[in-house]
Design a protein around this motif. Structure first.
Motif, short mmCIF file in Angstrom:
data_model
loop_
_atom_site.label_atom_id
_atom_site.label_comp_id
_atom_site.label_asym_id
_atom_site.label_seq_id
_atom_site.Cartn_x
_atom_site.Cartn_y
_atom_site.Cartn_z
N SER B 35 29.82 14.93 -33.30
CA SER B 35 30.02 16.05 -34.22
C SER B 35 30.82 15.63 -35.43
O SER B 35 30.57 16.07 -36.54
N SER B 36 31.80 14.74 -35.19
CA SER B 36 32.69 14.43 -36.31
C SER B 36 32.05 13.45 -37.29
O SER B 36 32.44 13.40 -38.45
N LEU B 40 26.16 16.99 -41.48
CA LEU B 40 25.52 18.30 -41.65
C LEU B 40 26.17 19.38 -40.80
O LEU B 40 26.01 20.57 -41.05
N ALA B 41 26.91 18.93 -39.75
CA ALA B 41 27.59 19.92 -38.91
C ALA B 41 28.60 20.68 -39.77
O ALA B 41 29.23 20.10 -40.65
N THR B 42 28.72 21.97 -39.51
CA THR B 42 29.68 22.77 -40.26
C THR B 42 30.66 23.42 -39.29
O THR B 42 30.42 23.42 -38.08
N GLU B 43 31.71 24.02 -39.81
CA GLU B 43 32.72 24.61 -38.95
C GLU B 43 32.10 25.65 -38.04
O GLU B 43 32.44 25.76 -36.87
N THR B 46 28.81 23.56 -35.15
CA THR B 46 29.10 22.16 -34.84
C THR B 46 28.03 21.64 -33.90
O THR B 46 27.63 22.32 -32.96
N ARG B 49 27.63 17.76 -30.26
CA ARG B 49 28.42 17.61 -29.04
C ARG B 49 28.17 18.77 -28.06
O ARG B 49 27.90 18.55 -26.88
N ARG B 50 28.21 20.02 -28.57
CA ARG B 50 28.00 21.15 -27.66
C ARG B 50 26.62 21.06 -27.01
O ARG B 50 26.46 21.33 -25.82
N ARG C 328 38.38 13.36 -39.86
CA ARG C 328 37.33 14.27 -39.44
C ARG C 328 37.19 14.17 -37.94
O ARG C 328 36.97 13.08 -37.39
N VAL C 329 37.37 15.29 -37.26
CA VAL C 329 37.40 15.28 -35.80
C VAL C 329 37.06 16.68 -35.29
O VAL C 329 37.32 17.67 -35.96
N GLU C 330 36.44 16.76 -34.13
CA GLU C 330 36.19 18.06 -33.51
C GLU C 330 37.23 18.33 -32.45
O GLU C 330 37.46 17.51 -31.56
N LEU C 337 35.36 22.08 -35.74
CA LEU C 337 35.35 20.86 -36.53
C LEU C 337 36.54 20.91 -37.48
O LEU C 337 36.72 21.89 -38.19
#
Lengths: 749, 387, 413
Positions: B35-36, B40-43, B46, B49-50, C328-330, C337
C-alpha cells in the motif's frame, strides 16, 4: 613485609611534571627500603631491574609508581605468590590530570606513594590450598539440555552423574516426532534426534544415569560437593566437582485460561497436548475422535499478559509453526488458523515461517482472542483488534492454546526465609517475632517442598531466583553465572528458549562446570575475579557471631555453625570482599586486600591542618567500572581537583565502614564512593555490592550527624564504565561541596 | 462477548481466489509495503494490502465489491517491492475479474466469459459462424471478382451496421449500464458521496484521455503507452466508422465535410482512396492500435517485467483485441495485395472478432472501461463528501 | 596436553570462547584482524535489556585474557591459509606490520604531532582521528596503531617524538604457521549497507541514519560526544522515526530476521527520550520481536509518553523542501495511509555475517552466509557468524562452542 622496594618511573611526563626525587622520602617514610627511579620502567631493562631486586632478595614487596594497574600488566606481572605488588598510578592520577610543577600536584603524588607503600607493606602472601578435588560433573535433569551437558562434560574428559526424576531420559523432546529445521534450507521439519542422544548418553562409560532420582542433600563446595540422593528407591552418595541444573520448565497452568475454553470443551488443547497427539500420530478431536476441519491456534495464551505470564516464552510461535507444518504434511486439507499478537520467528526461522504460511490452508492473522465459546461440539472465537478493522468470527473444531513456559526452579531464598520464620516461631522469644514469622510463613510457605538441589547452604537449599523465577544472574555478558559458585543452570529453567538454544545451553553449562573444577584445581577463583589466588582469612577469635557476613555474601559462600560462627568455603568464594565490608570486627582479610592494608593506606596520607586550606578527599573507586572510567578520563587529558586521593576497591560492597570512620577522624574532609549501578538493572558484578554499600552508608550518615558532622561529607555515585566524562564533574562538584561545608572539625585530633 | 456482527471467513472463497491465480497471497504477512509504495492508493481507498487480507480470509464480497480494485492500474510496483513475493498485483487482477463476473447482467454470460480458459472457443466461434452464415446467405461466400474491388461487394455496409449497432448499443450497452448501476449502488453502501455525477465524470474523462494516473506507475511504465495507443486507436476507429455511416447514407449530399464523391454512379460499392482524410484518420487509428498491441505484447513477454501473472480472463481480451487489429489491418492490406478469396476470409474473421469484442465488452476485462471510469468518479465524490 | 585451540575473531563471542576455554586450562590462540578486541559490541552505547555499557563486561573479559597465561592474542592478524592436518588444522597467519611495537606506553605524544587525519573506523567514519592513535578509548591491547597509508611522504614526526623507540615506519608484514587441534570461527557481522535502501533514503539524505550510527551518536566517546544530533544541521531532532526491518525479512534484501533490531530500536527510543524528553518517537514495525524476558523492554518503552509503535512497513522516504523527511507508510491497525514526517529517520538495518564474503577454513555456510558446525573437522561457529542473535545469545553459544572445540580436540589428541 619489611623490605619494600619503591620503583618510580619518570617516563610518560612523570619526570617532567613532578619532583620524583622528593618522592623517595615519602616512600621511605612509610617503610620503603629501596628507592629506584627509571626513565621507562616498563621496558625490558626496567622490568629486569625489579625482577633482579626480587630474585636477589633485596625486596620482598614491590610498589611500582608509574602508570595505572590496568596498563602494562604483562610487563609488571611478577609472581604474586612470592611478592606482593602494588601499582601507584602517578601517570593517570597525577601528571595527566593535574598541572605539572605545582605544590598541590606534588603533594598528591607524595600522598599516593605513601599510601601505596604503606598498603603493600601490609599485604601478605596467598596460601595455595591443597584440597583433593573431584572431577565429577553432576547433571540434574535428563532433558535435551541435561543430556547435552552430560555428553559434553563426558566429552571433555569428566565423569558425569546424570540424575533424572522421571522414568526415562529425553524430557519433553522425547515425545516429539518432528523438530524445527536448524540447517538449510530451513523450510521443512526435521526428524527428532533426541532418541539417538539418549542412546549415546546411556552407552557412555563415563556417564552414570540415575532415573527416578531425587536429591536428598548437597553439602560442601565446588570440587568437593557431597551429593546424597535416592534413585529407583536406592539411597546413594558420591562426590562431585560441579553441578549443572537442567530441570527444564513446565507449561503454564491452562486451567487458569478458562476464558479460552480450556476445561470447558475437550476440544480445547494446550500446545503440549497437541504435541502428544502428533507424537502418537493421532490427530483428532477428543470429543468424537474425528479429524478436525479447522484448527485454531491461539498464540500468547496467558503469555505477554500482566494477569498471567508477563514475559514471552519465545518458543511458542515456533512450536505453532512446527505443529502447523506437521498437520499439513499429514493432512493438507485441514485448515490451520493462527491468531497472534506478533509472529516471532527470529533469525532463520523466518524461512520456515514463510514456508508454513505459503500453504493454501494455513491462515495467519494478527488479532486478539478474549474468549473461546463452546458451540455444541464445535468452538467459536471472536478475533478482536484484527487488522481488518472489523471483528471476525472464527469457528473451529479444535482450539490449540500456545501456552508459555514456567521454569522448574525453586526459590532457595524464599524457602530459607520460611525455615527461619518457623524456627523463630518455635523459639517463641517475643510476640513480635512470632507474628512476623507467621506472616512470612503465610506469604512464602508454598515454596517449601519445591526443593530441587537441597544444598546445605546457610542462604537456602536452591539457586536464588531473579525476575520471573528464572535462576540466572540476568547478566548479558555472563549469562551462565548464578549466585551459587559451581552450580550452573542450563535450558528452559534458565530462560525461555527453544530446542536449538537449549542444546547450546547444555554445551555452555558443561563448559562452565568443567571450568569451575579446573580453576579450583589451580586454586583460582572463577568469574569475575578469574585467576585470583588469594582466599579470605577469618580471625575467628574476634568473631561476635553477628552473621552479617553469612547474610550478605551474594554467593552463599559462608555457612554457620550452631553458634552462628561463619564457616568459610573458599571454592564458593568469588573474592569480592563484601564479607570484608560487612564485618564490624574487621576479622576478614584477603592477602592483597584487607581492612588493615587499606586503613594503613588511609592513615598514610598527610592531612594538612585547616589553616593551610588544603582539604583532603578520599575517593573509593570500584575497580570494575569507576577506575577504568577514571583512567580513560585521564588518557583524554581531563583535569580535576588535586585534593582527591583515590583508593581502588574490589566493589563498593567491599568498603568497610571503619575506613570512613578512620579517614574522618584523621581529618579527611570528605569521602566519595564511585561504583556500579544497583537496583533491578544492577551492573554490580557481585550483584548486591553497590546496594549493600548504600544501606551501610545510610547508617554511617546517621553516625555522622550524631558526631555533628555534615552528612554531605560522605557521598555515593553510580557511574558506568563509559561515563568517563562524569569523573571530573563528580570530583569537582564534591570538592565544592566540601569547600562550602568547611573543614573537618576533627582535623588535628 | 463482543457486540455487533462479525465477519465470517470462508475457506471455500479463499481457495477459489487462490485457484483464480491469487495463491501467492498466502505468503502475505501484512507489512503493508504494497500500500505504501502504491502511487495510486489514496487515504480513502488503500490497496492492495487490505485486498490481500480479504483474500486470506476468503471475504469474497468485500474483495469484489471494493471500488479500490478499479483504481489500481496494475503497475505492479507492489509486486516488485513485496518482501515476500506475495504478488499483490495478481490479487487486484483476480479481484477485478471476479467483480466483473458478479456485476454482469445476465450473470450466466458473466460466468461464461469469466471461465474464458474453457469457454473461449464458444466466445469466438459463435460470432464466426454467425458471420459466415450471414455472408453465405447474402452471396454464397463468393469472393469479389478482383481488380479494384471493395469489401462492400461481399458484405454490404448496411449489413455490417445493422449487425453492429444493435449489438453495440443493446447487447453490450444495456448489460454495461446494468453492471454500472449495480456497482454504483454497491460502492455507495455506507459511503457518502458529494458533488454532481456529470461534472465529476467530465473531470475523470479528461484525466483518462491523457492517462494521468497511469503516468504515476513506477515499474510498469511500458504498459502506460501500450494502453494509451490502443485506447486512442479504438477511439479513432470508432469515430471513423461513425462518420463513414453518416457519409455513406448521405454520400450524394454536398456537405462541406465530405468533399469526396464516388467516380461515376458507382454508388455505395465504391471505396475511399488512401489520401482521403477519413481514411487517414482510420489508418492512424489502425497504426496506433498495432503500436499499442505490440507494446503490450512486448511488455507481457519480456522477462523480468513485473507484469502480473497473465490469466485466461484478461488473455481473452488481449487475444480478441490483437485479432481485431491483425485482421483489420490484414483485410485492408489484403484487399490490395492478396487474392480476394483469402482477403474475404480475413475480413470475415475481422468482422466476427469485432462482434465478439462488442459482445464481451460488459463481461470481459474490457468492462474496466466502464467500472474504472465509474470508480474514479466514485472516488472523487467520496473525497468531496469528506472535505 | 593437546595442541591449542584457535578462535578467529575477538568480538564478544570470540573473546568469550577464548576466555572460557583458557580458564578451563586449555591453550588458546585468539586471532583478530583489528588492532584491539571487542568487535561490534564496543561500538554500541548500551546493551538491552539492562541498558548497561558493553565496555563494562569487556573490561572484565579483557582482564580475563590479560591475566591468563594460556591465552595468546594476535591482533591485526588474519588467517591466510588453513589446511586440515590429522584431526586438526595447520594455519598460516598474516600479521600486519608492527609500525607501533610493544615499547608503546600509550602516552599519546605521537598523536599530538601527527599531521594526517583519517576517518575514524571505530566511529564508523563519522569523525576523524590522527593517522597514529589509540584505536579507541577502551582499546585493549593498549597500543597505538598507525594508518601508514595516510602518512604524508617523508613524514617522521611521530618517530622523532617517541622516546620509547616504539615506532618503526618500515615494519613489514609477518607470517607464522601454527598447528591447532580445533577451531572456533567467531568472525561476526557487519550492518547491512543503508545505501542499498535507496527507497528509504539510505545514502541519499544525511538525516537517514542506520541504527549502528545512532549508537555512536549516543556514545560519550562518539563523534558528537554523546549528543543525538541531526547530521544535516547539528540540531537535536524533535521527531524521530525508526524503520524496522530495513532490508530484513525481505527477499529483495536479507530474507531472514536479524533478531535484534526490534530490541535495538526500543532501546534507542529510550536514548532519544532520555536526551530529548519532548521528542516524538515512532517505531514502524511488522512484528514486535522481543522474545523472552526482553518483553519487559517492549512494555517499558511503549509506556513512555511520546513513544508510539505503528504496525506498517515504511515504503518510501523522501525529503521535503524544509529539510524534514516524509515517510509513506500504512498504519495497518487503522487501515490508514500516512504521510508521516520526521527530522531523523533511523533505519533498523540487519546483520550480514562476515562469512558471507568467503568461507574461512572452508566452513560450510547456509545460503545467507551463516556458518555451520563441522564436528568431523573440529570446526565450530559461534556468535552472529552462526546465526543472527543478541549479545547474551552470542555469549551463550560462544561458551558452548568452546566446549565443542575442547571435545573435538580431545578426540583428536
Amino acid at each position: 613485609m619489611d623490605k619494600i622496594g619503591l620503583f618510580v618511573c619518570t617516563g610518560c611526563e612523570i619526570g617532567k611534571a613532578i619532583d620524583v626525587d622528593a618522592l623517595e622520602e615519602a616512600g621511605r617514610d612509610k617503610g620503603a627500603k629501596q628507592f629506584v627511579k627509571h626513565a621507562c620502567l616498563c621496558n625490558p631493562e626496567g622490568v629486569a631491574l625489579i625482577q633482579k631486586a626480587i630474585d636477589g632478595g633485596e625486596v620482598d614487596a614491590v610498589a611500582i609508581a608509574a602508570c595505572s594497574n590496568r596498563a602494562k600488566v604483562a610487563e609488571f606481572s611478577f609472581d604474586r605468590t612470592k611478592t606482593p605488588v602494588e601499582r601507584i598510578a602517578l601517570r593517570e592520577q597525577v601528571v595527566w590530570t593535574h598541572p605539572g610543577g605545582e605544590e598541590d600536584t606534588q603533594m598528591l603524588a607524595a600522598d599516593l606513594v605513601r599510601m601505596g607503600v604503606a598498603k603493600v607493606g601490609r599485604m601478605t602472601l596467598p596460601k595455595k590450598l591443597d584440597d583433593t578435588l573431584d572431577d565429577t560433573v553432576l547433571v540434574v535433569g535428563g532433558g535435551l539440555a541435561g543430556l547435552t551437558a552430560a555428553n559434553a562434560a563426558a566429552g571433555m574428559g569428566h565423569p558425569v552423574v546424570l540424575v533424572e526424576k522421571g522414568e526415562q531420559l529425553g524430557g519433553y523432546m522425547a515425545g516429539l516426532k518432528d523438530v524445527l529445521p536448524e540447517t538449510p534450507p530451513y523450510d521443512r521439519l526435521h526428524s527428532n534426534t533426541v532418541a539417538a542422544l539418549v542412546k549415546e548418553v546411556e552407552a557412555s562409560k563415563q556417564i552414570k544415569v540415575l532415573t527416578r532420582g531425587t536429591i536428598k542433600s548437597i553439602t560442601g563446595q565446588p570440587g568437593m560437593f557431597e551429593v546424597s540422593l535416592e534413585a529407583n528407591g536406592v539411597a546413594q552418595s558420591f562426590k562431585a566437582g560441579a553441578i549443572v541444573q537442567a530441570t527444564g520448565s513446565r507449561p503454564y497452568d491452562a486451567t487458569k485460561l478458562g476464558h479460552l475454553g480450556y476445561g470447558k470443551s475437550p476440544n480445547v488443547l494446550t500446545a503440549q497436548e497437541l504435541d502428544a497427539q502428533l507424537g502418537a500420530g493421532a490427530l483428532k478431536r477428543p470429543s468424537d475422535g474425528k479429524l478436525p476441519g479447522r484448527v485454531l491456534f491461539v498464540q500468547c495464551a496467558g503469555s505477554r499478559d500482566a494477569n498471567h505470564l508477563p514475559y514471552c516464552s519465545s518458543e511458542c510461535c515456533a512450536t505453532t509453526l512446527r505443529q502447523v507444518a506437521a498437520i499439513h504434511r499429514d493432512h493438507p486439507e485441514i485448515e490451520c488458523a493462527v491468531v497472534y499478537k506478533d509472529m516471532r520467528a527470529p533469525g532463520q526461522l523466518e524461512h520456515f515461517y514463510l514456508a508454513v504460511q505459503s500453504k493454501p490452508n494455513s491462515l495467519f492473522a494478527r488479532g486478539t482472542i478474549d474468549e473461546v465459546q463452546v458451540k455444541g461440539d464445535g468452538l467459536c472465537a471472536r478475533v478482536k483488534d484484527s487488522i481488518l478493522g472489523d471483528e471476525l468470527q472464527l469457528d473451529a473444531d479444535l482450539v490449540v492454546l500456545a501456552v508459555g513456559m514456567c521454569p522448574n526452579s525453586a526459590d532457595g531464598e524464599a524457602i530459607r526465609q520460611v525455615r527461619d520464620a518457623k524456627a523463630r516461631i518455635a523459639k517463641n522469644e517475643s510476640e513480635e517475632q512470632v507474628r512476623q514469622g507467621k506472616e512470612t510463613v503465610d506469604k512464602l510457605g508454598h515454596h517449601e517442598g519445591t526443593e530441587i538441589l537441597n544444598l546445605v547452604y546457610r542462604q537456602g537449599p536452591d539457586l536464588p531466583v531473579l525476575r520471573y523465577a528464572f535462576p540466572d544472574s540476568h547478566y548479558i555478558c555472563f549469562p551462565y553465572e548464578t549466585r551459587r559458585t559451581g552450580v550452573y543452570a542450563a535450558g528452559t529453567v534458565r530462560a525461555p528458549m527453544d530446542a536449538a538454544q537449549a542444546t547450546e545451553d547444555g554445551f555452555g553449562a558443561a563448559m562452565k562446570a568443567v571450568q569451575c573444577i579446573s580453576a579450583a584445581k589451580r586454586s583460582e577463583a572463577v568469574h569475575p575475579r578469574a585467576g585470583d589466588i588469594g582466599v579470605a582469612e577469618f580471625f575467628l577469635q574476634r568473631c561476635t557471631q553477628c552473621k552479617r557476613c553469612t547474610e550478605e555474601c551474594p554467593f552463599g559462600t559462608l555457612n554457620e555453625d550452631v553458634k552462628g560462627t561463619p564457616e568459610y568455603n573458599p571454592w564458593r568464594c568469588r573474592r569480592c570482599g563484601i564479607c570484608l565490608g560487612s564485618c564490624p570486627e574487621r576479622i576478614i582479610s584477603f592477602p592483597d586486600y584487607s581492612v588493615d592494608a587499606i586503613a594503613t593506606a588511609i592513615k598514610a596520607m598527610e592531612v594538612p591542618d585547616e589553616t593551610e586550606e588544603k582539604p583532603r578527599i578520599l575517593a573509593f573507586l570500584c575497580e570494575n567500572d569507576a577506575l577504568p572510567a577514571l583512567d580513560e578520563a585521564a588518557a583524554r587529558g581531563m583535569k580535576w581537583n588535586p585534593w582527591i586521593r583515590v583508593i581502588p576497591v574490589r566493589c563498593l560492597g567491599a568498603i568497610n565502614t571503619v575506613w570512613i570512620a578512620d579517614s574522618l577522624s584523621s581529618g579527611v574532609d570528605g569521602v566519595l564512593m564511585l561504583g556500579c549501578k544497583s537496583g533491578d538493572d544492577y551492573q554490580c558484578h557481585y550483584i548486591r555490592g553497590s546496594e549493600l554499600c548504600k544501606t551501610r552508608m545510610t547508617n554511617v550518615r546517621e553516625t555522622l550527624s550524631r558526631l555533628t558532622l555534615e552528612p554531605e561529607r560522605v557521598q555515593i555515585h553510580e557511574i558506568g564504565r563509559n561515563e568517563f566524562a562524569r569523573i571530573p564533574e563528580i570530583f569537582d562538584a564534591f570538592a565544592e561541596t566540601i569547600t562550602s561545608v568547611g573543614p573537618n572539625p576533627y582535623k588535628g585530633f | 462477548m463482543a457486540s455487533g456482527t462479525a465477519l465470517v471467513p470462508s475457506s471455500a472463497a479463499r481457495l477459489e481466489i487462490y485457484g483464480r491465480g491469487g495463491e501467492a497471497s498466502a505468503r502475505c504477512y501484512q507489512c503493508a509495503t504494497c500500500s505504501s509504495v502504491c502511487e495510486l492508493a489514496t487515504e480513502d481507498h488503500t490497496f492492495p494490502r487490505r485486498q490481500m487480507l480479504w483474500t486470506q480470509w476468503g471475504l469474497r464480497d468485500r474483495l469484489a465489491g471494493d471500488p479500490g480494485i478499479w483504481l489500481c492500474h496494475q503497475c505492479n510496483d507492489c509486486t516488485v517491492r513485496c518482501p515476500r513475493d506475495a504478488r499483490p498485483g495478481d490479487i487486484m487482477q483476480v479481484a477485478r475479474g471476479m467483480a466483473i463476473e458478479e456485476l454482469a447482467f445476465p450473470r450466466f454470460v458473466g460466468h461464461l466469459v469469466g471461465r474464458a480458459r474453457t469457454t473461449w472457443v464458444l466466445l469466438l466461434g459463435i460470432p464466426f459462424l454467425f458471420w459466415t452464415l450471414l455472408v453465405y446467405l447474402h452471396n454464397g461466400l463468393t469472393p469479389a471478382a478482383g481488380g479494384d474491388w471493395a469489401y462492400a461487394e461481399i458484405v454490404p455496409h448496411w449489413m455490417i451496421y445493422s449487425v453492429y449497432f444493435p449489438t453495440f448499443f443493446v447487447l453490450a450497452g444495456v448489460p454495461a449500464l446494468v453492471g454500472a448501476s449495480r456497482a454504483w449502488k454497491k460502492w455507495g453502501e455506507g459511503r457518502k458521496r458529494a458533488g454532481s455525477f456529470v461534472t465529476n465524470l467530465i473531470a475523470v474523462l479528461t484525466e483518462i484521455v491523457v492517462h494521468r494516473r497511469f503516468g504515476k506507475c513506477g515499474v510498469g511504465k511500458g504498459r502506460k503507452w501500450g494502453h494509451f495507443f490502443i485506447f486512442w486507436g479504438f477511439i479513432l476507429a470508432a469515430v471513423t466508422s461513425g462518420f463513414l455511416v453518416v457519409w455513406l447514407y448521405a454520400y450524394d449530399l454536398e456537405l462541406p465535410l465530405f468533399s469526396y464523391r464516388c467516380p461515376g454512379a458507382a454508388g455505395p460499392t465504391c471505396h475511399l482512396p488512401l489520401d482521403n482524410w477519413m481514411k487517414i484518420m482510420g489508418n492512424i487509428g489502425a497504426v496506433s492500435l498495432v503500436l499499442g498491441g505490440v507494446l503490450i505484447l512486448i511488455n507481457r513477454l519480456s522477462p523480468g517485467q513485473p507484469a502480473g501473472k497473465s490469466m485466461a480472463f484478461d488473455n481473452l481480451l488481449l487475444a480478441v483485441v490483437l485479432l481485431v487489429i491483425a485482421t483489420g489491418v490484414g483485410a485492408e492490406v489484403g484487399r490490395l495485395v492478396l487474392n480476394p478469396g483469402v482477403a474475404m476470409w480475413i475480413y470475415i474473421v475481422h468482422l466476427s472478432s469485432v462482434l465478439c469484442l462488442f459482445l464481451s465488452v460488459p463481461y470481459s476485462k474490457f468492462a474496466h472501461m466502464v467500472y474504472r471510469t465509474l470508480a474514479l468518479v466514485h472516488e472523487r465524490m467520496v473525497t468531496a463528501a469528506k472535505s | 596436553m593437546s595442541q591449542p585451540l584457535m578462535i578467529v575473531g575477538a568480538g564478544i563471542a570470540g573473546v568469550t570462547s577464548a576466555a572460557e576455554a583458557a580458564e578451563a586450562g586449555r591453550e588458546v590462540i585468539l586471532v583478530e584482524k583489528d588492532p584491539s578486541v571487542g568487535g561490534r559490541v564496543l561500538r554500541s552505547h548500551h546493551y538491552f535489556p539492562k541498558m548497561c555499557p558493553p565496555s563494562c563486561g569487556m573490561e572484565i573479559n579483557t582482564r580475563r585474557l590479560e591475566n591468563n597465561p594460556r591465552v595468546t592474542v594476535k591482533v591485526r592478524t588474519t588467517v591466510k591459509r588453513a589446511e586440515p592436518v590429522g584431526k586438526g588444522w595447520r594455519v598460516t597467519l598474516e600479521r600486519q606490520p608492527d609500525y607501533v611495537n610493544q615499547n608503546c606506553t600509550a602516552c599519546g605524544e605521537c598523536s599530538k604531532v601527527c599531521p594526517a587525519k583519517v576517518p575514524d573506523p571505530f566511529n564508523l567514519k563519522l569523525s576523524e582521528v590522527p593517522a597514529i592513535r589509540l584505536p579507541h578509548g577502551e582499546a585493549w591491547p593498549r597500543r597505538f596503531v598507525l594508518d601508514r597509508t595516510a602518512c604524508p611522504a617523508g613524514c617522521t614526526k611521530c618517530v622523532e617524538v617517541c622516546t620509547y623507540k616504539a615506532i618503526d615506519l618500515d615494519a613489514k608484514p609477518t607470517e607464522e604457521t601454527v598447528e591447532v587441534s580445533a577451531v572456533v570461527l567467531a568472525t561476526g557481522w557487519r550492518p547491512y549497507a543503508k545505501e542499498k535502501l535507496v527507497e528509504l533514503g539510505g545514502g541519499l539524505y544525511p538525516d537517514v541514519i542506520a541504527n549502528v550510527e545512532l549508537e555512536r551518536l549516543t556514545a560519550p566517546a562518539g563523534p558528537t560526544g554523546g549528543k543525538i544530533l541531526r547530521p544535516s544541521n547539528g540540531q537535536a531532532p524533535k521527531k524521530v522515526a525508526f524503520v524496522q526491518c530495513a532490508g530484513s525479512r525481505d527477499r529483495n534484501h536479507l530474507p531472514y530476521c536479524s533478531a535484534v533490531c526490534c530490541l535495538a530500536s526500543l532501546k534507542q527510543a529510550t536514548y532519544v527520550k532520555n536526551q530529548i524528553p519532548d521528542a516524538e518517537v515512532t517505531i514502524y514495525y511488522i512484528d514486535r520481536r522481543t522474545p523472552g524476558r526482553n518483553e519487559d523492554v517492549l512494555t517499558k518503552t511503549t509506556a513512555l509518553e511520546g513513544v508510539r509503535l505503528v504496525k506498517g512497513k515504511v515504503g518510501k522516504v523522501t525529503r521535503r523542501d524544509d529539510g524534514t523527511l516524509a515517510l509513506r507508510v500504512e498504519d495497518v491497525d487503522r487501515g490508514q495511509l500516512l504521510e508521516a514526517t520526521a527530522d531523523l529517520v533511523v533505519l533498523a538495518t540487519g546483520m550480514v555475517p562476515n562469512l558471507a564474503d568467503g568461507a574461512l577454513f572452508g566452513v560450510e555456510r547456509d545460503p545467507d552466509g551463516f556458518g555451520l558446525d563441522d564436528l568431523s573437522r573440529g570446526l565450530f561457529v559461534a556468535g552472529v557468524a552462526r546465526r543472527p542473535e543478541d549479545v547474551a545469545a552470542s555469549v551463550r553459544d560462544a561458551t558452548g562452542a568452546a566446549a565443542k572445540a575442547i571435545v573435538a580436540a580431545g578426540r583428536s589428541a
